[in-house]
Every structure is written in structure tokens, then in C-alpha cells.
Design a protein around this motif. Sequence first.
Motif, PDB file in Angstrom:
ATOM      1  N   ILE A 287       0.859  -1.272  -0.100  1.00  0.00           N
ATOM      2  CA  ILE A 287       0.033  -0.032  -0.035  1.00  0.00           C
ATOM      3  C   ILE A 287       0.726   1.318  -0.029  1.00  0.00           C
ATOM      4  CG2 ILE A 287      -1.569   1.291   1.340  1.00  0.00           C
ATOM      5  CD1 ILE A 287      -3.122  -1.318   2.230  1.00  0.00           C
ATOM      6  N   GLN A 288       2.146   1.202   0.869  1.00  0.00           N
ATOM      7  CA  GLN A 288       2.724   2.360   0.729  1.00  0.00           C
ATOM      8  C   GLN A 288       3.571   2.566  -0.401  1.00  0.00           C
ATOM      9  OE1 GLN A 288       3.558   4.700   3.255  1.00  0.00           O
ATOM     10  NE2 GLN A 288       4.849   5.636   1.903  1.00  0.00           N
ATOM     11  N   LEU A 289       4.166   1.634  -1.088  1.00  0.00           N
ATOM     12  CA  LEU A 289       4.818   1.755  -2.488  1.00  0.00           C
ATOM     13  C   LEU A 289       3.815   2.262  -3.641  1.00  0.00           C
ATOM     14  CD1 LEU A 289       6.916  -1.683  -2.476  1.00  0.00           C
ATOM     15  CD2 LEU A 289       7.818   0.834  -2.146  1.00  0.00           C
ATOM     16  N   ILE A 290       2.357   1.586  -3.664  1.00  0.00           N
ATOM     17  CA  ILE A 290       1.399   2.070  -4.650  1.00  0.00           C
ATOM     18  C   ILE A 290       0.919   3.586  -4.471  1.00  0.00           C
ATOM     19  CG2 ILE A 290      -0.489   1.544  -5.922  1.00  0.00           C
ATOM     20  CD1 ILE A 290       0.143  -1.336  -5.421  1.00  0.00           C
ATOM     21  N   SER A 291       0.712   3.767  -3.365  1.00  0.00           N
ATOM     22  CA  SER A 291       0.273   5.212  -2.759  1.00  0.00           C
ATOM     23  C   SER A 291       1.461   6.241  -3.024  1.00  0.00           C
ATOM     24  CB  SER A 291      -0.013   5.150  -1.373  1.00  0.00           C
ATOM     25  OG  SER A 291       1.121   5.070  -0.561  1.00  0.00           O
ATOM     26  N   THR A 292       2.681   5.782  -2.805  1.00  0.00           N
ATOM     27  CA  THR A 292       3.805   6.835  -3.311  1.00  0.00           C
ATOM     28  C   THR A 292       3.845   7.011  -4.763  1.00  0.00           C
ATOM     29  OG1 THR A 292       5.077   6.212  -1.316  1.00  0.00           O
ATOM     30  CG2 THR A 292       6.359   7.221  -3.221  1.00  0.00           C
ATOM     31  N   ALA A 293       3.736   5.806  -5.492  1.00  0.00           N
ATOM     32  CA  ALA A 293       3.753   5.803  -7.031  1.00  0.00           C
ATOM     33  C   ALA A 293       2.405   6.670  -7.468  1.00  0.00           C
ATOM     34  CB  ALA A 293       3.839   4.556  -7.511  1.00  0.00           C
ATOM     35  N   THR A 294       1.432   6.597  -6.838  1.00  0.00           N
ATOM     36  CA  THR A 294       0.334   7.193  -7.430  1.00  0.00           C
ATOM     37  C   THR A 294       0.397   8.752  -7.213  1.00  0.00           C
ATOM     38  OG1 THR A 294      -1.189   5.405  -6.838  1.00  0.00           O
ATOM     39  CG2 THR A 294      -2.212   7.692  -7.073  1.00  0.00           C
ATOM     40  N   THR A 295       1.222   9.244  -6.094  1.00  0.00           N
ATOM     41  CA  THR A 295       1.291  10.599  -5.671  1.00  0.00           C
ATOM     42  C   THR A 295       2.643  11.254  -6.794  1.00  0.00           C
ATOM     43  OG1 THR A 295       2.650  10.111  -3.900  1.00  0.00           O
ATOM     44  CG2 THR A 295       0.399  10.666  -3.514  1.00  0.00           C
ATOM     45  N   VAL A 296       3.294  10.350  -6.951  1.00  0.00           N
ATOM     46  CA  VAL A 296       4.464  10.592  -7.830  1.00  0.00           C
ATOM     47  C   VAL A 296       4.239  10.976  -9.334  1.00  0.00           C
ATOM     48  CG1 VAL A 296       6.892  10.058  -8.659  1.00  0.00           C
ATOM     49  CG2 VAL A 296       6.423  10.017  -6.212  1.00  0.00           C
ATOM     50  N   LEU A 297       3.089  10.037  -9.823  1.00  0.00           N
ATOM     51  CA  LEU A 297       2.859   9.938 -11.288  1.00  0.00           C
ATOM     52  C   LEU A 297       1.851  10.884 -11.297  1.00  0.00           C
ATOM     53  CD1 LEU A 297       2.725   6.253 -11.849  1.00  0.00           C
ATOM     54  CD2 LEU A 297       4.300   7.877 -12.846  1.00  0.00           C
ATOM     55  N   LEU A 298       1.116  11.566 -10.501  1.00  0.00           N
ATOM     56  CA  LEU A 298      -0.081  12.471 -10.700  1.00  0.00           C
ATOM     57  C   LEU A 298       0.337  13.573 -11.614  1.00  0.00           C
ATOM     58  CD1 LEU A 298      -3.171  12.841 -10.353  1.00  0.00           C
ATOM     59  CD2 LEU A 298      -2.350  14.067  -8.142  1.00  0.00           C
ATOM     60  N   PRO A 299       1.393  14.463 -11.197  1.00  0.00           N
ATOM     61  CA  PRO A 299       1.733  15.507 -12.277  1.00  0.00           C
ATOM     62  C   PRO A 299       2.367  15.100 -13.436  1.00  0.00           C
ATOM     63  CG  PRO A 299       3.248  15.561 -10.430  1.00  0.00           C
ATOM     64  CD  PRO A 299       2.115  14.417 -10.040  1.00  0.00           C
ATOM     65  N   ILE A 300       2.855  13.947 -13.666  1.00  0.00           N
ATOM     66  CA  ILE A 300       3.712  13.480 -14.811  1.00  0.00           C
ATOM     67  C   ILE A 300       2.696  12.749 -15.724  1.00  0.00           C
ATOM     68  CG2 ILE A 300       5.464  12.270 -15.648  1.00  0.00           C
ATOM     69  CD1 ILE A 300       6.836  12.302 -12.702  1.00  0.00           C
ATOM     70  N   LEU A 301       2.115  11.922 -15.241  1.00  0.00           N
ATOM     71  CA  LEU A 301       1.176  10.979 -16.120  1.00  0.00           C
ATOM     72  C   LEU A 301      -0.239  10.612 -15.240  1.00  0.00           C
ATOM     73  CD1 LEU A 301       3.799   8.391 -17.208  1.00  0.00           C
ATOM     74  CD2 LEU A 301       2.668  10.155 -18.656  1.00  0.00           C
ATOM     75  N   PRO A 302      -1.075  11.749 -15.241  1.00  0.00           N
ATOM     76  CA  PRO A 302      -2.397  11.745 -14.592  1.00  0.00           C
ATOM     77  C   PRO A 302      -3.064  10.428 -15.042  1.00  0.00           C
ATOM     78  CG  PRO A 302      -2.098  13.905 -15.568  1.00  0.00           C
ATOM     79  CD  PRO A 302      -1.194  12.966 -16.197  1.00  0.00           C
ATOM     80  N   SER A 303      -3.112   9.780 -16.117  1.00  0.00           N
ATOM     81  CA  SER A 303      -3.724   8.677 -16.588  1.00  0.00           C
ATOM     82  C   SER A 303      -3.536   7.240 -16.023  1.00  0.00           C
ATOM     83  CB  SER A 303      -3.802   8.483 -18.126  1.00  0.00           C
ATOM     84  OG  SER A 303      -2.407   8.335 -18.691  1.00  0.00           O
ATOM     85  N   VAL A 304      -2.157   7.449 -15.772  1.00  0.00           N
ATOM     86  CA  VAL A 304      -1.379   6.256 -15.010  1.00  0.00           C
ATOM     87  C   VAL A 304      -1.446   6.357 -13.663  1.00  0.00           C
ATOM     88  CG1 VAL A 304       0.842   4.955 -14.951  1.00  0.00           C
ATOM     89  CG2 VAL A 304       0.260   5.909 -17.019  1.00  0.00           C
ATOM     90  N   SER A 305      -1.693   7.629 -13.167  1.00  0.00           N
ATOM     91  CA  SER A 305      -1.845   7.784 -11.657  1.00  0.00           C
ATOM     92  C   SER A 305      -3.044   7.314 -11.374  1.00  0.00           C
ATOM     93  CB  SER A 305      -1.589   9.302 -11.367  1.00  0.00           C
ATOM     94  OG  SER A 305      -1.897   9.337 -10.129  1.00  0.00           O
ATOM     95  N   ALA A 306      -4.203   7.593 -12.363  1.00  0.00           N
ATOM     96  CA  ALA A 306      -5.557   7.041 -11.908  1.00  0.00           C
ATOM     97  C   ALA A 306      -5.468   5.515 -11.902  1.00  0.00           C
ATOM     98  CB  ALA A 306      -6.487   7.680 -13.256  1.00  0.00           C
ATOM     99  N   LEU A 307      -4.851   4.915 -12.894  1.00  0.00           N
ATOM    100  CA  LEU A 307      -4.777   3.559 -12.948  1.00  0.00           C
ATOM    101  C   LEU A 307      -4.105   2.904 -11.695  1.00  0.00           C
ATOM    102  CD1 LEU A 307      -4.979   0.803 -14.296  1.00  0.00           C
ATOM    103  CD2 LEU A 307      -3.003   1.251 -15.168  1.00  0.00           C
TER     104      LEU A 307
END
Length: 156
Positions: free
Chosen positions: A110-130
Motif C-alpha cells: 500500500i505504501q509503495l503504490i500510494s507513493t507511485a500514485t502521488t509521484v505519477l499524478l503531475p507527470i502522467l495523470p492517466s497512469v496515476s489514475a490506474l
Amino acid sequence: NKGGHKWALILTSLMILLLTINLSGLLPYTFTPTTQLSMNMALAFPLWLATLLTGLRNQPTTSLGHLLPEGTPTPLIPALILIETISLLIRPLALGVRLTANLTAGHLLIQLISTATTVLLPILPSVSALTMLILLLLTILEIAVAMIQAYVFVLP
């Protein structure tokens, strides 16, 4: 039976305690005490010992009969008794390690995926949504794991 009624309150209380601790650990910025092996062993060992001693006191032949499966060939008897005794003695350790490992692994994912979600949000919003969808599904899985682990810990 009537003898089992004495254990009902203890086991129900332990299950509710573990369930509450496991589920509250899924909240953000909280610590889950059941991810520590020392706490799990402090819960598992006395419960295991009480169960073992009660079984030996009330039904010694049945308790000792579990060390040797029925229909065992004679040459295998000493080895099987040794293996079953070791299995019996390792049971509290296995319960504690299982609870610790399953909860720790889930929290790390959960920690790793939530970190990936927040890091990817400004760069790739569609991947962040996935990854956010994966995080949601993983959180649902972790809720189920928290409940199942509380049940499995109390069951033996």
C-alpha cells in the motif's frame, strides 16, 4: 459442548482485539502493533500453551494420539512422532510469523503504490489514475486479509 463455553469469551475478545488493531492499522498515519513479531508471540504463546495444557489435562490420550496418525507403518512411528512433536511446538511461532508477515507485506505494498500514485499524478495523470484503482483494490484486499488473519490466529 459445555467445556468450550469457557473459551468462547476469551477467543471472541482476542478476535475482536486483533480485528480492531488490524483494521485500524489501515488508516493513514497509524501504526499497526500486530506487525511486530513480539506482540504476536506474546498473544500466540499463552493461548497455545493454555490450549495444549488443557487438552493434556482433560483428554491426555486424545491429545497424545494426535502425535501419531492412525494406520502408520511401524518403521515410521518414531520419525512421525518426532515430526508431529516439532510441528506442535512450532505452531505459536508459525501463527505469530504468519500474522506479522501478511500484515507487513500488505502495508508495504500500500505504501509503495500510494507513493507511485502521488509521484505519477503531475507527470502522467492517466497512469496515476490506474495506480489509484490498483491501490483501491489492494486496500479492499488488505481489509479482507486483516479479517482473515484475525480469524486464523484465533482458530487453532
